[in-house]
Design a protein around this motif. Structure first.
Motif, short mmCIF file in Angstrom:
data_model
loop_
_atom_site.label_atom_id
_atom_site.label_comp_id
_atom_site.label_asym_id
_atom_site.label_seq_id
_atom_site.Cartn_x
_atom_site.Cartn_y
_atom_site.Cartn_z
N ARG A 238 -5.38 35.52 -15.29
CA ARG A 238 -5.31 36.34 -14.08
C ARG A 238 -4.13 37.32 -14.08
O ARG A 238 -4.03 38.13 -13.18
CB ARG A 238 -5.17 35.45 -12.83
N GLY A 239 -3.25 37.20 -15.04
CA GLY A 239 -2.09 38.08 -15.04
C GLY A 239 -1.05 37.71 -14.01
O GLY A 239 -0.21 38.56 -13.66
N LEU A 240 -1.07 36.48 -13.52
CA LEU A 240 -0.10 36.04 -12.53
C LEU A 240 1.07 35.36 -13.23
O LEU A 240 0.99 34.97 -14.39
CB LEU A 240 -0.77 35.09 -11.53
N GLU A 241 2.15 35.17 -12.49
CA GLU A 241 3.35 34.51 -13.02
C GLU A 241 3.77 33.39 -12.08
O GLU A 241 4.88 33.40 -11.54
CB GLU A 241 4.48 35.54 -13.20
N PRO A 242 2.92 32.40 -11.86
CA PRO A 242 3.28 31.33 -10.93
C PRO A 242 4.06 30.21 -11.63
O PRO A 242 3.82 29.90 -12.79
CB PRO A 242 1.93 30.82 -10.43
N ASP A 243 5.00 29.63 -10.93
CA ASP A 243 5.63 28.40 -11.39
C ASP A 243 5.15 27.28 -10.46
O ASP A 243 4.48 27.54 -9.46
CB ASP A 243 7.16 28.52 -11.39
N PRO A 244 5.42 26.02 -10.78
CA PRO A 244 4.92 24.93 -9.93
C PRO A 244 5.33 25.06 -8.46
O PRO A 244 4.58 24.63 -7.58
CB PRO A 244 5.52 23.68 -10.57
N ALA A 245 6.47 25.67 -8.16
CA ALA A 245 6.90 25.82 -6.77
C ALA A 245 6.05 26.83 -6.02
O ALA A 245 6.04 26.82 -4.78
CB ALA A 245 8.37 26.24 -6.71
N GLY A 246 5.31 27.67 -6.72
CA GLY A 246 4.45 28.65 -6.06
C GLY A 246 3.00 28.27 -6.04
O GLY A 246 2.15 29.14 -5.81
N LEU A 247 2.68 27.00 -6.27
CA LEU A 247 1.29 26.54 -6.28
C LEU A 247 1.14 25.30 -5.42
O LEU A 247 2.00 24.42 -5.41
CB LEU A 247 0.84 26.22 -7.71
N LEU A 248 0.02 25.23 -4.71
CA LEU A 248 -0.37 24.06 -3.93
C LEU A 248 -1.76 23.64 -4.38
O LEU A 248 -2.68 24.46 -4.39
CB LEU A 248 -0.38 24.39 -2.43
N VAL A 249 -1.91 22.38 -4.76
CA VAL A 249 -3.21 21.84 -5.18
C VAL A 249 -3.84 21.12 -3.99
O VAL A 249 -3.19 20.31 -3.33
CB VAL A 249 -3.06 20.89 -6.37
N THR A 250 -5.11 21.41 -3.72
CA THR A 250 -5.83 20.82 -2.58
C THR A 250 -7.14 20.22 -3.06
O THR A 250 -7.55 20.39 -4.22
CB THR A 250 -6.11 21.87 -1.50
N ARG A 251 -7.81 19.54 -2.16
CA ARG A 251 -9.15 19.00 -2.45
C ARG A 251 -10.18 20.10 -2.20
O ARG A 251 -10.88 20.10 -1.18
CB ARG A 251 -9.45 17.79 -1.57
N GLY A 252 -10.28 21.04 -3.08
CA GLY A 252 -11.23 22.13 -2.96
C GLY A 252 -10.64 23.32 -2.23
O GLY A 252 -9.66 23.22 -1.50
N SER A 253 -11.26 24.48 -2.43
CA SER A 253 -10.75 25.70 -1.81
C SER A 253 -11.01 25.72 -0.30
O SER A 253 -10.32 26.44 0.43
CB SER A 253 -11.40 26.92 -2.46
N GLN A 254 -11.99 24.96 0.18
CA GLN A 254 -12.21 24.92 1.63
C GLN A 254 -11.01 24.30 2.35
O GLN A 254 -10.59 24.79 3.40
CB GLN A 254 -13.48 24.12 1.94
N LEU A 255 -10.44 23.25 1.78
CA LEU A 255 -9.23 22.68 2.36
C LEU A 255 -8.06 23.64 2.20
O LEU A 255 -7.19 23.71 3.08
CB LEU A 255 -8.91 21.33 1.70
N ALA A 256 -8.03 24.37 1.11
CA ALA A 256 -6.97 25.37 0.94
C ALA A 256 -7.03 26.42 2.05
O ALA A 256 -6.00 26.81 2.60
CB ALA A 256 -7.10 26.03 -0.43
N LEU A 257 -8.23 26.88 2.38
CA LEU A 257 -8.37 27.84 3.48
C LEU A 257 -7.99 27.21 4.81
O LEU A 257 -7.37 27.86 5.67
CB LEU A 257 -9.81 28.36 3.54
N THR A 258 -8.34 25.94 5.01
CA THR A 258 -8.02 25.26 6.26
C THR A 258 -6.52 25.13 6.45
O THR A 258 -5.98 25.42 7.53
CB THR A 258 -8.67 23.87 6.28
N VAL A 259 -5.81 24.70 5.41
CA VAL A 259 -4.37 24.55 5.50
C VAL A 259 -3.70 25.91 5.70
O VAL A 259 -2.76 26.05 6.50
CB VAL A 259 -3.84 23.85 4.23
N THR A 260 -4.20 26.93 5.01
CA THR A 260 -3.63 28.27 5.17
C THR A 260 -3.83 28.78 6.58
O THR A 260 -2.92 29.39 7.17
CB THR A 260 -4.28 29.22 4.15
N ALA A 261 -5.01 28.56 7.14
CA ALA A 261 -5.27 29.01 8.51
C ALA A 261 -4.38 28.30 9.51
O ALA A 261 -3.86 28.91 10.46
CB ALA A 261 -6.75 28.81 8.85
#
Length: 524
Positions: free
Chosen positions: A178-201
Motif C-alpha cells: 500500500r505504500g504506507l509506513e505504519p508502525d505497531p503504534a499506528g495500527l489497531l487490530v479488530t474482529r473484522g472491518s465492521q468492528l473497526a468502523l464501529t469503534v471509529t464511529a
C-alpha cells in the motif's frame, strides 16, 4: 445431550417433604421451558451428590414425576423429559411455557434486517460477498493455530489494540503493498472491518455530526454511523467515483465531521477514484479539518495494471483513517480487521474498543501473524488472484454473449465483482459444460439515494465504468470468441474434405478451459 446441573432449591424449613420439593422443582423447570422435551436428566447418583441428598430420595422424586407424566424412563439409558407435556400439568406447575415471556420494559426499534436471497437450484448467486471458502488454506491455518495455543499465557487478557506481532506483520504488508509506513503504534487490530468502523464511529462522532457517504454505497456502514448519533448525508457517484464538488458544496452549507468512501473500488460500482479527485479530496479535508474514513476492503485483488495506492499513502495532513480487512483474503469467519491512523487516534480507538470487545482472539492473531511472516498468506493471495481473474473473464464472456446490450451488464477492468448492476436482474446464461442457469445480479448492503450520471457504453453495447480501457477489454473478449468460432468452422471444413489430424488447419489445438463459478465479495 447431557443436562447441566439443575438449579434446585431445597428448603429444610419447608413443611413439604424433600421428595416433593425435588419433584416440584424439576416440574417447574420443564413447564418454564428450561428443560426441553427429550432432554436427559442427571442420573440419580449425580443429582443426589449435587443436592446433598440420599439417592433413594432422588429415585422417589423421579418415580413421582414418571407417574405424573413429566418424564419417561428408558431402561439403562436414563430418565428423559417427556416429549409431550399436557397443558393441564403446565398450568398446575405455574410455568408460562418456553418463549412466551414478554419483556417487562420498553424496547426500542431494532435495525432493519438486511435482505437475504435464498439459495435456489439452477441459480448462480453473485451477491454472496464472500471468497471461495473451498480455497482457504485450512491445513496451514490449523497448524499455525495449534502452535499459537501452545504459547504460555496466550489464553489470558491482552492488549486491546491487538497482538503486537500481528500489528508488526500487517505493517510490513501495508508497507510493501500500500505504500504506507505504519508502525505497531499506528495500527489497531479488530474482529473484522465492521468492528473497526464501529469503534471509529464511537470515537469520532457525536450526536448530530454530519457524515458524508457515497450513494450508492455500503449501507451497513451507514447504520454504524447512525447508531453513533451521526447524520448521514448521501453524495452522488458518477463514472469516476465520489463527486468531490458535491462534498465541497456540502461543507459550505454546514460543518461536516467526516466523509466515508471506498476509493480503490467504489462499492458497489467498482470504479476507482482518479488522481485529480483524490488530491482535491485530501486538500478539502485538510482545509475543512474533516476526517476521511477510507474503507480499503479489496485492495489485494486487482487484475489489470498496477494497483492504485490508498489515500493514506499521500496524507501529509493526517486526516485519513484507513480501514482494512483480511476476511476477503482468508474467510469471513476469521474475523481480522485493522485500522491505520496516527498513534494518538489509535490510542483513543483502543480505549473505545476496550469497552466494546475488550480484545480479539489472541491465538488467531498470532496464527495469522505467522502466516504473514512465513509468506503463506502472500502465496494464497497470488493463487486466489489468478483463480478469480480467470473466473471473472469466463463470467464476463458469458454475460457478453447472453446479455448483450443489457443495462446491468458491465466489465470493470480491475475489481472483485463483475456484472453487478444497479438493479436486480434474473436472466438465463450459459454456464460451464453448457449448463443453463439464472444469474441473480445485485450487491449486498448497497443503497442508493441519488441518481448517478449516464454510464458510457463500450463497443459491445454493454455498460462500462471506465469507457476507454473497458471498451478495449470487451473488444478482446469478443475477438477471442470470434477466433474460437472461426477455428471451429475451419476444423469442420477440413473434416468434410477428409483432412486428418496432421493437416495444419485441422491439427488438434487445445481450447482454453473455461473456469467455473465466480466470486463477488463485498466489504463484509
Amino acid at each position: 445431550m447431557r443436562t447441566w446441573s439443575l438449579a434446585l432449591a431445597i428448603d429444610r424449613a419447608d413443611p413439604a417433604p424433600v421428595v416433593r420439593q425435588v419433584a416440584r422443582g424439576i416440574a417447574s423447570h420443564v413447564a418454564a421451558g428450561r428443560l426441553r422435551p427429550g432432554e436427559r436428566l442427571p442420573g440419580s447418583r449425580e443429582l443426589a451428590r449435587i443436592l446433598g441428598l440420599h439417592r433413594n430420595t432422588v429415585l422417589a422424586a423421579y418415580a413421582e414425576l414418571l407417574a405424573e407424566g413429566w418424564v419417561q424412563s428408558s431402561g439403562g439409558r436414563g430418565t428423559f423429559v417427556s416429549p409431550e407435556i399436557p397443558a393441564a400439568l403446565r398450568r398446575r406447575a405455574g410455568g408460562p411455557g418456553a418463549g412466551s415471556r414478554a419483556p417487562g420494559f420498553a424496547l426500542g426499534p431494532a435495525p432493519s434486517p438486511r435482505g437475504v436471497i435464498a439459495a435456489q437450484p439452477g441459480v448462480l448467486n453473485l451477491v454472496s460477498g464472500i471468497p471461495d471458502l473451498r480455497l482457504v488454506p485450512v491445513d496451514a491455518i490449523a497448524r499455525a493455530y495449534r502452535r499459537a495455543l501452545r504459547r504460555p499465557g496466550i489464553l489470558g487478557y491482552g492488549d486491546p489494540a491487538g497482538e503486537e506481532r500481528l500489528r508488526t506483520a500487517i505493517g510490513q504488508m501495508l508497507r510493501s503493498t500500500r505504500g504506507l509506513e505504519p508502525d505497531p503504534a499506528g495500527l489497531l487490530v479488530t474482529r473484522g472491518s465492521q468492528l473497526a468502523l464501529t469503534v471509529t464511529a464511537r470515537a469520532l462522532f457525536r450526536p448530530g455530526d454530519i457524515v458524508a457517504v457515497e450513494a450508492p454505497g455500503y449501507a451497513a456502514a451507514w447504520d454504524v454511523f447512525r447508531a453513533a448519533g451521526a447524520h448521514v448525508v448521501p453524495l452522488p457517484v458518477d463514472e469516476e467515483g465520489l463527486r468531490v464538488d458535491a462534498l465541497e458544496a456540502l461543507t459550505r452549507r454546514g460543518k461536516v465531521r467526516a466523509v466515508y468512501l471506498t476509493p480503490h473500488h467504489q462499492y458497489p460500482t467498482t470504479v476507482t477514484l482518479p488522481a485529480a479527485r483524490r488530491i482535491a479530496l485530501l486538500r478539502l479535508a485538510a482545509v475543512e479539518r474533516l476526517a476521511v474514513l477510507e474503507d480499503d476492503y479489496d485492495s489485494e485483488f486487482h487484475y489489470d495494471g498496477a494497483p492504485v495506492l490508498p489515500l493514506a499513502a499521500n496524507d501529509p495532513a493526517g486526516v485519513v483513517v484507513h480501514v482494512g480487512t483480511l476476511s476477503k483474503i482468508l474467510a469471513p469467519g476469521l474475523r481480522i480487521g485493522y485500522v491505520h491512523a496516527a498513534p494518538e487516534v489509535i490510542r483513543c480507538l483502543a480505549e473505545h474498543r476496550r469497552y466494546v470487545d475488550r480484545q480479539g482472539d489472541r491465538a488467531l492473531e498470532v496464527a495469522v501473524a505467522e502466516l504473514i511472516e512465513d509468506g503463506e498468506l502472500q502465496q494464497h493471495v497470488w493463487r486466489m488472484r489468478r483463480r478469480y481473474a480467470a473466473r471473472r473473464d469466463a463470467l464476463a464472456e458469458a454475460l457478453r454473449a447472453r446479455l448483450a446490450g443489457a443495462p446491468s451488464s458491465r466489465c470493470p477492468p480491475a475489481a472483485w465483482r463483475c456484472g453487478a448492476g444497479r438493479r436486480r436482474t434474473s436472466t438465463p446464461i450459459a454456464g460451464p459444460r453448457r449448463a443453463r442457469a439464472r444469474a441473480c445480479c445485485s450487491t449486498p448492503g448497497a443503497t442508493s439515494r441519488s441518481s448517478a450520471s449516464p454510464i458510457p457504453r463500450c463497443s459491445s453495447g454493454s455498460r462500462c465504468w471506465r469507457s476507454e480501457s473497458s471498451a478495449r477489454r470487451c473488444d478482446g473478449w469478443r475477438s477471442r470468441s470470434r477466433r474460437r468460432a472461426g477455428r471451429d468452422r475451419r476444423r469442420a471444413a477440413v473434416a468434410q474434405r477428409g483432412g486428418g489430424p496432421d493437416t495444419e488447419v485441422g491439427r488438434s489445438i487445445p481450447l482454453p478451459r473455461r473456469a467455473s463459478g465466480t466470486t463477488a465479495p463485498g466489504p463484509r
